[in-house]
Design a protein around this motif. Sequence first.
Motif, PDB file in Angstrom:
ATOM      1  N   ARG A  91      20.867   5.094 100.244  1.00 46.91           N
ATOM      2  CA  ARG A  91      21.165   4.074  99.250  1.00 46.91           C
ATOM      3  C   ARG A  91      21.504   4.694  97.897  1.00 46.91           C
ATOM      4  N   GLY A  92      22.169   3.900  97.077  1.00 46.92           N
ATOM      5  CA  GLY A  92      22.414   4.301  95.701  1.00 46.92           C
ATOM      6  C   GLY A  92      23.865   4.167  95.287  1.00 46.92           C
ATOM      7  N   PHE A  93      24.062   3.986  93.990  1.00 42.46           N
ATOM      8  CA  PHE A  93      25.400   3.907  93.419  1.00 42.46           C
ATOM      9  C   PHE A  93      26.008   5.304  93.300  1.00 42.46           C
ATOM     10  N   LEU A  94      25.204   6.275  92.887  1.00 40.06           N
ATOM     11  CA  LEU A  94      25.669   7.649  92.739  1.00 40.06           C
ATOM     12  C   LEU A  94      25.574   8.386  94.067  1.00 40.06           C
ATOM     13  N   TYR A  95      26.232   9.553  94.126  1.00 34.44           N
ATOM     14  CA  TYR A  95      26.236  10.351  95.343  1.00 34.44           C
ATOM     15  C   TYR A  95      24.921  11.112  95.508  1.00 34.44           C
ATOM     16  N   GLY A  96      24.325  11.496  94.380  1.00 35.82           N
ATOM     17  CA  GLY A  96      23.063  12.236  94.416  1.00 35.82           C
ATOM     18  C   GLY A  96      21.894  11.331  94.790  1.00 35.82           C
ATOM     19  N   TYR A 138      25.791  -7.501  87.351  1.00 34.86           N
ATOM     20  CA  TYR A 138      26.946  -8.152  86.721  1.00 34.86           C
ATOM     21  C   TYR A 138      27.949  -7.120  86.202  1.00 34.86           C
ATOM     22  N   VAL A 139      27.453  -6.090  85.522  1.00 38.06           N
ATOM     23  CA  VAL A 139      28.345  -5.068  84.956  1.00 38.06           C
ATOM     24  C   VAL A 139      29.069  -4.302  86.060  1.00 38.06           C
ATOM     25  N   LEU A 140      28.342  -3.900  87.111  1.00 44.45           N
ATOM     26  CA  LEU A 140      28.971  -3.176  88.219  1.00 44.45           C
ATOM     27  C   LEU A 140      30.055  -4.011  88.888  1.00 44.45           C
ATOM     28  N   GLU A 141      29.781  -5.302  89.054  1.00 42.83           N
ATOM     29  CA  GLU A 141      30.779  -6.155  89.700  1.00 42.83           C
ATOM     30  C   GLU A 141      32.000  -6.363  88.808  1.00 42.83           C
ATOM     31  N   ARG A 142      31.780  -6.471  87.502  1.00 40.68           N
ATOM     32  CA  ARG A 142      32.904  -6.634  86.589  1.00 40.68           C
ATOM     33  C   ARG A 142      33.812  -5.408  86.596  1.00 40.68           C
ATOM     34  N   ILE A 143      33.221  -4.229  86.731  1.00 40.47           N
ATOM     35  CA  ILE A 143      34.003  -2.989  86.686  1.00 40.47           C
ATOM     36  C   ILE A 143      34.644  -2.679  88.035  1.00 40.47           C
ATOM     37  N   PHE A 144      33.851  -2.764  89.108  1.00 37.82           N
ATOM     38  CA  PHE A 144      34.313  -2.319  90.427  1.00 37.82           C
ATOM     39  C   PHE A 144      34.586  -3.471  91.397  1.00 37.82           C
ATOM     40  N   HIS A 145      34.357  -4.712  90.975  1.00 35.97           N
ATOM     41  CA  HIS A 145      34.588  -5.884  91.830  1.00 35.97           C
ATOM     42  C   HIS A 145      33.769  -5.797  93.118  1.00 35.97           C
ATOM     43  N   ALA A 146      32.569  -5.245  93.007  1.00 37.28           N
ATOM     44  CA  ALA A 146      31.727  -5.066  94.194  1.00 37.28           C
ATOM     45  C   ALA A 146      30.258  -5.159  93.802  1.00 37.28           C
ATOM     46  N   VAL A 198      30.721  11.108  86.808  1.00 37.79           N
ATOM     47  CA  VAL A 198      32.171  11.148  86.608  1.00 37.79           C
ATOM     48  C   VAL A 198      32.902  11.124  87.940  1.00 37.79           C
ATOM     49  N   LEU A 199      32.467  11.940  88.897  1.00 39.02           N
ATOM     50  CA  LEU A 199      33.118  11.997  90.202  1.00 39.02           C
ATOM     51  C   LEU A 199      32.954  10.684  90.970  1.00 39.02           C
ATOM     52  N   THR A 200      31.774  10.080  90.859  1.00 34.78           N
ATOM     53  CA  THR A 200      31.534   8.819  91.561  1.00 34.78           C
ATOM     54  C   THR A 200      32.400   7.705  90.998  1.00 34.78           C
ATOM     55  N   VAL A 201      32.449   7.585  89.681  1.00 30.10           N
ATOM     56  CA  VAL A 201      33.262   6.531  89.062  1.00 30.10           C
ATOM     57  C   VAL A 201      34.742   6.729  89.396  1.00 30.10           C
ATOM     58  N   GLU A 230      42.224   9.680 105.101  1.00 30.43           N
ATOM     59  CA  GLU A 230      42.389  10.426 103.856  1.00 30.43           C
ATOM     60  C   GLU A 230      41.224  10.244 102.887  1.00 30.43           C
ATOM     61  N   MET A 231      40.327   9.313 103.167  1.00 29.72           N
ATOM     62  CA  MET A 231      39.244   9.014 102.228  1.00 29.72           C
ATOM     63  C   MET A 231      38.328  10.214 102.026  1.00 29.72           C
ATOM     64  N   SER A 232      37.884  10.397 100.772  1.00 29.75           N
ATOM     65  CA  SER A 232      36.948  11.472 100.465  1.00 29.75           C
ATOM     66  C   SER A 232      35.546  11.081 100.925  1.00 29.75           C
ATOM     67  N   THR A 233      34.668  12.087 100.980  1.00 33.49           N
ATOM     68  CA  THR A 233      33.282  11.832 101.381  1.00 33.49           C
ATOM     69  C   THR A 233      32.618  10.851 100.433  1.00 33.49           C
ATOM     70  N   ARG A 234      32.891  10.980  99.134  1.00 36.23           N
ATOM     71  CA  ARG A 234      32.298  10.074  98.154  1.00 36.23           C
ATOM     72  C   ARG A 234      32.774   8.634  98.368  1.00 36.23           C
TER      73      ARG A 234
END
Length: 299
Positions: free
Chosen positions: A34-39, A93-101, A168-171, A223-227
């Motif tokens: 789980r998590g928003f970030l890769y770490g 709310y902020v995550l959905e506004r930015i990434f629509h998810a 940075v890489l995740t965003v 072609e999708m990256s691991t992230r």
Amino acid sequence: MISKYFIEFIVYSFCGWIWECCYCTVRTHKWQNRGFLYGPIVPIYGTGAVAAMLIFGVLGRTYPFLDGAALPVWKLFLICAAASAVLEYLTSYVLERIFHARWWDYSDMPLNVNGRICLPATTLFGVAGVLIVRYVLPMATRAESFLPDVLAELLALLLMALLAGDFVLTVDSLLKLSERIARFEGEFNAIMETGYQSLDEKQKALRELPREARLRIDAFADEMSTRQRYALRNIRRYSSKQRELMAERVKDAFEKLGERVSQNIEDMAKAAAAVGDPERLAAIAGKKGSDEDGQKTNR
């Protein structure tokens, strides 16, 4: 002092990641990273814990009515529960506004508010807040005295660099993923506008994509990256139903790709066991690779 707070932010974020992974794994009977970030961190937990430390610890020494040790348990619970609800709702709310998810969705839970927060989760966070303020934070404060300031500064700088790089890489990966899925959605809508009038007809057509569209999605999944694959697995829902269905098609495509790779590895292992010849195994592996390259070329 700031460096020690940042270290504790990382520690609590890591503990939150462990809790999220264990809870979701037990619930689904399948390992969930789980998590928003890769770490291995979930920053919302670290944010909440450090905020509690500042409010009930630092400010509590100046303003007695905020002293976590003196507050009645029921008051402490209500404050922690209310604060966690606000933090969780705003983050969603902020995550959905930015990434629509959305990375979590309580729509199937009782007494939820727009699927972003719900009473059972808020109650659990309130109880966790009481335990942290009353028991964990005092121990953490005592443990801080054993960490030299110089070591804390160096460790905080290292962790900050890792977190910044991960963020940075995740965003960047999420923005590219969102842009690509939105492009698929736009192209599909343009095609569907002439042939399908109702939303139900369009969603049915999306589930039964024509061969050309499936091949394009398969190529994108390849072609999708691991992230990007990691992010897509953790997203619970998208802001629009059609985008959510499109994302599910992409997710199915790279899951099937992984199954094909695993099957090829299994076939080669069986061939090696049957033949018992390293040179023969190398030839079989080479043939498998050529076949896969040919399939990619045909796509």
